[in-house]
Design an enzyme around this catalytic site. Structure first.
Site, PDB file in Angstrom:
ATOM      1  N   TYR A  69      49.023 -42.549  23.267  1.00 12.52           N
ATOM      2  CA  TYR A  69      49.357 -41.121  23.248  1.00 12.52           C
ATOM      3  C   TYR A  69      48.129 -40.285  23.615  1.00 12.52           C
ATOM      4  CZ  TYR A  69      50.881 -36.684  21.048  1.00 12.52           C
ATOM      5  OH  TYR A  69      51.207 -35.378  20.776  1.00 12.52           O
ATOM      6  N   ILE A 119      51.759 -29.749  13.861  1.00 11.98           N
ATOM      7  CA  ILE A 119      52.809 -28.722  13.749  1.00 11.98           C
ATOM      8  C   ILE A 119      54.038 -29.424  13.165  1.00 11.98           C
ATOM      9  CG2 ILE A 119      54.167 -26.990  14.984  1.00 11.98           C
ATOM     10  CD1 ILE A 119      51.184 -26.482  15.414  1.00 11.98           C
TER      11      ILE A 119
HETATM   12  N1  LIG Z   1      54.115 -31.516  16.687  1.00 11.64           N
HETATM   13  C1  LIG Z   1      52.804 -31.590  16.862  1.00 11.64           C
HETATM   14  O1  LIG Z   1      52.011 -31.475  15.914  1.00 11.64           O
HETATM   15  C2  LIG Z   1      52.242 -31.791  18.236  1.00 11.64           C
HETATM   16  C3  LIG Z   1      50.852 -31.794  18.372  1.00 11.64           C
HETATM   17  C4  LIG Z   1      50.287 -31.978  19.634  1.00 11.64           C
HETATM   18  C5  LIG Z   1      51.129 -32.124  20.727  1.00 11.64           C
HETATM   19  N2  LIG Z   1      52.476 -32.137  20.576  1.00 11.64           N
HETATM   20  C6  LIG Z   1      53.293 -32.320  21.771  1.00 11.64           C
HETATM   21  O2  LIG Z   1      54.308 -31.340  21.839  1.00 11.64           O
HETATM   22  C7  LIG Z   1      55.439 -31.851  22.539  1.00 11.64           C
HETATM   23  C8  LIG Z   1      56.686 -31.651  21.691  1.00 11.64           C
HETATM   24  O3  LIG Z   1      56.524 -32.387  20.483  1.00 11.64           O
HETATM   25  P1  LIG Z   1      57.387 -32.137  19.166  1.00 11.64           P
HETATM   26  O4  LIG Z   1      56.440 -32.246  18.041  1.00 11.64           O
HETATM   27  O5  LIG Z   1      58.213 -30.926  19.337  1.00 11.64           O
HETATM   28  O6  LIG Z   1      58.275 -33.470  19.180  1.00 11.64           O
HETATM   29  P2  LIG Z   1      59.840 -33.726  18.969  1.00 11.64           P
HETATM   30  O7  LIG Z   1      59.952 -35.203  18.812  1.00 11.64           O
HETATM   31  O8  LIG Z   1      60.367 -32.839  17.921  1.00 11.64           O
HETATM   32  O9  LIG Z   1      60.486 -33.264  20.361  1.00 11.64           O
HETATM   33  C9  LIG Z   1      60.305 -33.998  21.531  1.00 11.64           C
HETATM   34  C10 LIG Z   1      61.546 -33.877  22.391  1.00 11.64           C
HETATM   35  O10 LIG Z   1      61.306 -34.624  23.606  1.00 11.64           O
HETATM   36  C11 LIG Z   1      62.515 -35.291  23.934  1.00 11.64           C
HETATM   37  N3  LIG Z   1      62.246 -36.438  24.800  1.00 11.64           N
HETATM   38  C12 LIG Z   1      61.718 -37.644  24.459  1.00 11.64           C
HETATM   39  N4  LIG Z   1      61.690 -38.456  25.531  1.00 11.64           N
HETATM   40  C13 LIG Z   1      62.199 -37.748  26.570  1.00 11.64           C
HETATM   41  C14 LIG Z   1      62.430 -38.048  27.928  1.00 11.64           C
HETATM   42  N5  LIG Z   1      62.150 -39.265  28.445  1.00 11.64           N
HETATM   43  N6  LIG Z   1      62.942 -37.091  28.738  1.00 11.64           N
HETATM   44  C15 LIG Z   1      63.265 -35.871  28.210  1.00 11.64           C
HETATM   45  N7  LIG Z   1      63.085 -35.536  26.928  1.00 11.64           N
HETATM   46  C16 LIG Z   1      62.566 -36.465  26.115  1.00 11.64           C
HETATM   47  C17 LIG Z   1      63.095 -35.704  22.580  1.00 11.64           C
HETATM   48  O11 LIG Z   1      64.483 -36.021  22.685  1.00 11.64           O
HETATM   49  C18 LIG Z   1      62.799 -34.481  21.737  1.00 11.64           C
HETATM   50  O12 LIG Z   1      63.865 -33.549  21.779  1.00 11.64           O
HETATM   51  C19 LIG Z   1      55.125 -33.327  22.819  1.00 11.64           C
HETATM   52  O13 LIG Z   1      54.612 -33.462  24.122  1.00 11.64           O
HETATM   53  C20 LIG Z   1      54.056 -33.640  21.798  1.00 11.64           C
HETATM   54  O14 LIG Z   1      53.238 -34.710  22.201  1.00 11.64           O
HETATM   55  C21 LIG Z   1      53.055 -31.983  19.340  1.00 11.64           C
END
Ligand SMILES: NC(=O)c1ccc[n+]([C@@H]2O[C@H](COP(=O)([O-])OP(=O)(O)OC[C@H]3O[C@@H](n4cnc5c(N)ncnc54)[C@H](O)[C@@H]3O)[C@@H](O)[C@H]2O)c1
Length: 258
Positions: A152, A187
């Protein structure tokens, strides 16, 4: 008048977490938003709850053919594309010694390949629209590494560097297309809940102790507000930049907290 009134946006991974919150705020601020995700049921529910300025399209970001088809559908329906939020992502909790090739490929196909395809085909559509803004969801892990989520962190580092290359390419070619990366810390979303469970397993600890990796969790809207700023013309002189959203965690606890 909304801050992104008249703009057409696509948000990937919009069925949950940060993508959902970003799509909601973009619609509230006047954009027409295409929400995409592999989770069709939840994606449709979110889009339906947002009214006539939101539509869901099923889309697996790993597949370049689906990217081409989605962008063509957007251009046919709305006549333009102004904002691309490459948000879809997945995490596997494993350090370098325990990361299988399968896990490595899975994380990088969604994060790295998906963002590359989106940028490549998004730029072509934005050029036809006279310009636009690309917002790539990276992570604190993409800046400082993070041993517990090896694949990741590598993918998020690639997204960070990719964003800068794209920003400079577009500026040099006078495309009027901006590209920035966003780097959230913890988050509260389903991904972070999954991470806490996974971290508890690989460290043989409890979920309670794994949750302490985050001193405080932010809310999805904390990131969505940044997305709206970068999508809007308020950020018209901002490109090739990276935006940390972590309430000082990377300073006070170090970028590598474990
Ligand atoms: N939540 C955090 O603390 C955090 C921190 C840093 C970065 N991020 C990044 O933010 C973004 C969103 O994360 P989140 O926390 O909302 O996660 P989440 O798991 O709640 O949402 C991710 C979404 O991506 C979709 N997804 C997965 N594989 C997919 C694919 N092949 N094609 C299309 N959609 C797909 C899932 O179905 C889901 O709805 C991600 O890139 C994550 O790495 C999140």
């Amino acid at each position: 008048m909304g801050r992104v009134a008249g703009k057409v946006a696509i948000v990937t991974g919009a069925a949950s977490g940060l993508g959902e919150a970003s799509a909601r705020l973009l619609v509230r601020e006047g954009a027409r938003v295409v929400l995409t995700d592999i989770n069709e049921t939840r994606g449709k529910e979110v889009a339906d709850s947002l009214g006539e300025n939101a539509v869901f399209m099923k889309h697996d970001v790993r597949d370049e053919g689906q990217w081409i088809a989605i962008i063509n559908r957007i251009l046919a329906r709305f006549g333009r594309l102004d904002v691309l939020v490459n948000n879809a992502g997945v995490v596997v909790v494993a350090d370098v010694e325990h990361t299988s090739l399968e896990d490595w490929r899975f994380v990088n196909e969604v994060g790295t390949d998906g963002t590359f395809f989106g940028c490549k085909h998004g730029i072509a559509a934005m050029r036809k629209s006279g310009g636009g803004s690309i917002i790539n969801m990276s992570s604190l892990a993409g800046i400082g590494g993070y041993p517990l989520v090896f694949a990741y962190a590598a993918s998020k580092g690639a997204i960070r560097a990719m964003s800068k290359s794209i920003a400079v390419h577009c500026a040099q070619n006078r495309y009027n297309i901006r590209c920035n990366s966003v780097h959230p810390g913890g988050i509260a979303t389903p991904m972070v809940q999954g991470f806490i469970k996974g971290a508890a397993t690989v460290t043989s600890g409890t979920e309670e102790s794994a949750a302490k990796l985050f001193s405080k969790l932010g809310e999805p809207e904390d990131v969505a507000h940044m997305v709206v700023y970068l999508a809007s013309d308020e950020s018209k002189f901002v490109s090739g930049a990276e935006f940390v959203i972590d309430n000082t965690a990377s300073i006070t606890e170090g970028v590598v907290p474990y």
